[in-house]
Write an enzyme that holds these catalytic residues in place. Structure first.
Site, mmCIF file in Angstrom:
data_model
loop_
_atom_site.group_PDB
_atom_site.id
_atom_site.type_symbol
_atom_site.label_atom_id
_atom_site.label_comp_id
_atom_site.label_asym_id
_atom_site.label_seq_id
_atom_site.Cartn_x
_atom_site.Cartn_y
_atom_site.Cartn_z
ATOM 1 N N VAL A 14 0.829 -1.209 0.000
ATOM 2 C CA VAL A 14 0.000 0.000 0.000
ATOM 3 C C VAL A 14 0.862 1.257 0.000
ATOM 4 O O VAL A 14 0.565 2.247 -0.672
ATOM 5 C CB VAL A 14 -0.948 -0.014 1.214
ATOM 6 C CG1 VAL A 14 -1.693 1.317 1.338
ATOM 7 C CG2 VAL A 14 -1.938 -1.148 1.101
ATOM 8 N N ALA A 15 1.979 1.210 0.766
ATOM 9 C CA ALA A 15 2.848 2.394 0.860
ATOM 10 C C ALA A 15 3.488 2.738 -0.469
ATOM 11 O O ALA A 15 3.869 3.895 -0.702
ATOM 12 C CB ALA A 15 3.921 2.155 1.916
ATOM 13 N N GLU A 60 0.064 7.786 -4.499
ATOM 14 C CA GLU A 60 -1.250 8.423 -4.394
ATOM 15 C C GLU A 60 -1.239 9.871 -4.888
ATOM 16 O O GLU A 60 -2.284 10.434 -5.204
ATOM 17 C CB GLU A 60 -1.745 8.371 -2.937
ATOM 18 C CG GLU A 60 -0.902 9.152 -1.933
ATOM 19 C CD GLU A 60 0.299 8.362 -1.448
ATOM 20 O OE1 GLU A 60 1.094 8.906 -0.700
ATOM 21 O OE2 GLU A 60 0.413 7.181 -1.831
ATOM 22 N N ASP A 80 -4.915 21.052 -42.932
ATOM 23 C CA ASP A 80 -5.721 21.493 -44.056
ATOM 24 C C ASP A 80 -5.117 22.793 -44.594
ATOM 25 O O ASP A 80 -4.333 23.452 -43.909
ATOM 26 C CB ASP A 80 -7.169 21.717 -43.595
ATOM 27 C CG ASP A 80 -8.125 21.929 -44.748
ATOM 28 O OD1 ASP A 80 -7.793 21.525 -45.866
ATOM 29 O OD2 ASP A 80 -9.204 22.510 -44.521
ATOM 30 N N ASP A 124 -11.580 22.040 -40.668
ATOM 31 C CA ASP A 124 -12.725 22.884 -40.333
ATOM 32 C C ASP A 124 -14.035 22.364 -40.926
ATOM 33 O O ASP A 124 -15.107 22.749 -40.470
ATOM 34 C CB ASP A 124 -12.492 24.316 -40.810
ATOM 35 C CG ASP A 124 -12.182 24.401 -42.306
ATOM 36 O OD1 ASP A 124 -12.126 23.339 -42.957
ATOM 37 O OD2 ASP A 124 -12.009 25.518 -42.817
ATOM 38 N N ASP A 173 -13.546 16.778 -42.651
ATOM 39 C CA ASP A 173 -12.367 16.610 -41.803
ATOM 40 C C ASP A 173 -12.682 15.858 -40.504
ATOM 41 O O ASP A 173 -11.764 15.408 -39.817
ATOM 42 C CB ASP A 173 -11.765 17.974 -41.443
ATOM 43 C CG ASP A 173 -11.295 18.742 -42.657
ATOM 44 O OD1 ASP A 173 -10.687 18.112 -43.542
ATOM 45 O OD2 ASP A 173 -11.536 19.961 -42.734
ATOM 46 N N ASN A 228 9.872 7.157 -3.608
ATOM 47 C CA ASN A 228 8.818 6.438 -2.884
ATOM 48 C C ASN A 228 9.359 5.186 -2.190
ATOM 49 O O ASN A 228 9.095 4.952 -1.009
ATOM 50 C CB ASN A 228 7.687 6.067 -3.844
ATOM 51 C CG ASN A 228 6.369 5.861 -3.115
ATOM 52 O OD1 ASN A 228 6.081 6.570 -2.157
ATOM 53 N ND2 ASN A 228 5.574 4.905 -3.569
ATOM 54 N N GLU A 275 11.742 5.639 0.850
ATOM 55 C CA GLU A 275 11.055 6.100 2.044
ATOM 56 C C GLU A 275 10.357 4.955 2.774
ATOM 57 O O GLU A 275 10.118 5.009 3.980
ATOM 58 C CB GLU A 275 10.015 7.167 1.675
ATOM 59 C CG GLU A 275 10.637 8.488 1.242
ATOM 60 C CD GLU A 275 9.596 9.492 0.802
ATOM 61 O OE1 GLU A 275 8.403 9.125 0.835
ATOM 62 O OE2 GLU A 275 9.961 10.602 0.433
#
Length: 538
Positions: free
Chosen positions: A125-126, A130, A172, A454, A458, A520, A523
């Site tokens: 989970v760590a 997130e 175009d 346009d 297209d 990540n 840590e």
């Protein structure tokens, strides 16, 4: 069924910048969009009158076929979405592998099953980043605000980064690279070429008949308080004459209408010097009717030397991609002749074009320096497309590769992919399905493709592309709905500015993802010894 000087603007369906004549004669053309006796739903009449019978409605029309193609086209994921999905799978597998590894390490050093299990779950989970989604979303949202200030309106957030990853732009011509208006580019008077801005203050006297023909020979509808309505080519001629001070408005008393076979039109006007006929049309149709030619204030007999000079001038102007018209006139006797279009006096030639936007050439140069290939994909004539491409620096070689729609139909997918390797390539006279075919071929070559457009034709290519870019001013609602980004000023240079912002966003997101991956795990992993120090394994 009936047609009287009928001309229609097919730009929304076919991409052609110039109005086309329509008549009730049989046509042998296979492409129904190019047939002279067919009026397409979704187009507009700019001149003349006609009566037609409806033989197809809804999804059976050319407009409906394009709508069906648009509906069945599947939009692929953006490069950012693919990369985030790939990163998510990598992080998930890495976290799961770390959890399983530390679970077995804990088992090896004597921790209980539940202690190992809880720590493994916590480790997995760590490792979930997130902060990834809110950071990416915020970065994209801030970029959309900056792009909006530079006339690029983003409809889908992932398109911001996609624009920065673009490797090919399929653009175009009409309205994007050009100003989508007709303007007089060059004149041929008294045996020399000149621009309309080069006419001096004496031009009103020296070329009065030429300017009068430009100002009067038209079918424009004038509404008080607004610009004249009608053929853009006739508007350009009238504007040129007005700019030189020719602001006459003699009443029209008759007309010999434009016809696809005659390729010319004439108008009769009641003037202070009597009835005058003014004629304009293709040189090859007007020249045989002329007996004299204007040379300033003199009238000379039209001889073979003049004809050769005019033919050479026509070729020179056509090589520049100009639409060339011949202007002629004659005074008529009180008793109007049966065929008034005889014994004309040739006043001069005029070359018209849809002028390129002044800032496009610099933007094309920026694209080349940034490693982005620009491919022109237009429904217009190949001669016109090449001429405009040369003016804006899109092509520099003497013989660039030009592929027209009829040739494109005969190419296999592999042949098309090989053709796209050409350093300079232009597609002309292409339809809606063919534009989408070009985009698909580029995507198979692993390019990130941006498409501008346009018209209704297209829309399928706009949806198929990695990022579709619609024009905000001249664009149809169908094109805007299919696009990911809308140019508020219809300017190609704004695309380049948006790409700069997109690349900045890409760099920011890449730096953040690098930080996630490098910070990540370090840590989380050091927490394992401190956890173990509280257990019996110490």
């Amino acid at each position: 069924m009936e047609a009287f000087a009928l001309r229609v603007n097919n730009a929304t369906i076919t991409g052609e910048s110039l109005p086309k004549g329509r008549d009730a004669q049989p046509s042998a053309v296979e492409d129904i969009g190019q047939s002279r006796n067919i009026l397409l739903a979704g187009t507009s009449v700019v001149a003349g009158e006609g009566k037609a019978v409806v033989f197809a409605t809804g999804m059976h029309t050319e407009f409906g076929k394009i709508a069906h193609t648009l509906k069945t086209t599947v939009k692929s994921q953006s490069p950012l979405q693919k990369q985030i999905a790939r990163l998510s799978r990598f992080v998930a597998l890495l976290a799961l592998a770390l959890g399983v590894a530390f679970f077995f390490i804990g088992q090896a050093i004597g921790l209980t099953f539940w202690e190992n299990f809880i720590f493994a779950i916590g480790l997995i989970v760590a490792n979930v980043p997130e902060g990834l989604l809110p950071t990416v979303t915020l970065s994209l949202a801030m970029a959309t605000q900056r792009m909006a200030k530079r006339n690029a309106l983003i409809r889908n957030l992932p398109s911001v980064e996609t624009l920065g990853s673009t490797t090919v732009i399929c653009t175009d011509k009409t309205g994007t690279l050009t100003e989508n208006r007709m303007a007089v580019k060059q004149l041929f008077l008294e045996g020399r070429h000149c621009g309309p801005e080069q006419l001096d203050r004496h031009s009103l006297q020296q070329h009065a008949a030429f300017l009068a023909c430009a100002a009067l020979c038209h079918n424009l509808k004038r509404i008080e308080g607004s610009a004249p309505l009608g053929d853009p080519m006739e508007i350009a001629l009238a504007d040129m004459a007005h700019a030189q001070g020719m602001r006459i408005d003699y009443p029209k008393i008759g007309e010999v209408p434009f016809d696809t076979d005659r390729k010319r039109m004439s108008t009769l006007h009641d003037t202070p010097v009597g009835t005058m006929l003014f004629c304009k049309g293709a040189l090859e149709m007007v020249l045989p009717l002329c007996r004299q030619i204007a040379a300033g204030n003199r009238i000379e007999t039209l001889d073979d030397g003049h004809r050769q000079q005019l033919a050479k001038a026509l070729q020179t102007m056509a090589d520049q991609g100009l639409r060339v018209l011949a202007l002629a006139y004659r005074p008529l006797p009180e008793q109007l002749p049966e065929d008034p279009e005889q014994s004309l006096i040739l006043a001069g030639l005029v070359g018209l074009e849809d002028p390129p936007r002044p800032e496009v050439a610099a933007a094309i140069g920026q694209c080349h320096r940034a490693g982005i290939k620009v491919v022109m994909v237009t429904g217009d004539h190949p001669h016109t497309a090449v001429a405009i491409a040369r003016q804006i620096g899109l092509v520099r070689s003497e013989h660039p590769q030009v592929i027209v729609g009829d040739k494109l139909k005969k190419l296999t997918p592999s042949q098309l992919q090989v053709a796209l390797d050409a350093p300079e390539i232009i597609f002309a006279r292409v339809g809606a399905d063919q534009k989408m075919q070009i985009v698909a071929a580029l995507q198979r070559k692993q390019h990130v493709v941006a498409v501008t457009g346009d018209g209704v034709n297209d829309a399928p290519a706009l949806k198929k592309a990695d990022i579709g870019i619609a024009m905000g001013k001249a664009g149809t609602d169908v094109a805007k709905e299919a696009a990911d980004m809308i140019l508020l000023d219809d300017n190609f240079a704004s695309i380049v500015a948006a790409i700069e912002e997109g690349r900045a966003v890409f760099d920011n997101i890449r730096k953040f993802l690098t930080y996630i991956l490098t910070s990540n795990i370090p840590e989380v992993v050091p927490t394992w010894p401190s956890y173990c120090s509280k257990s019996r394994c110490r």
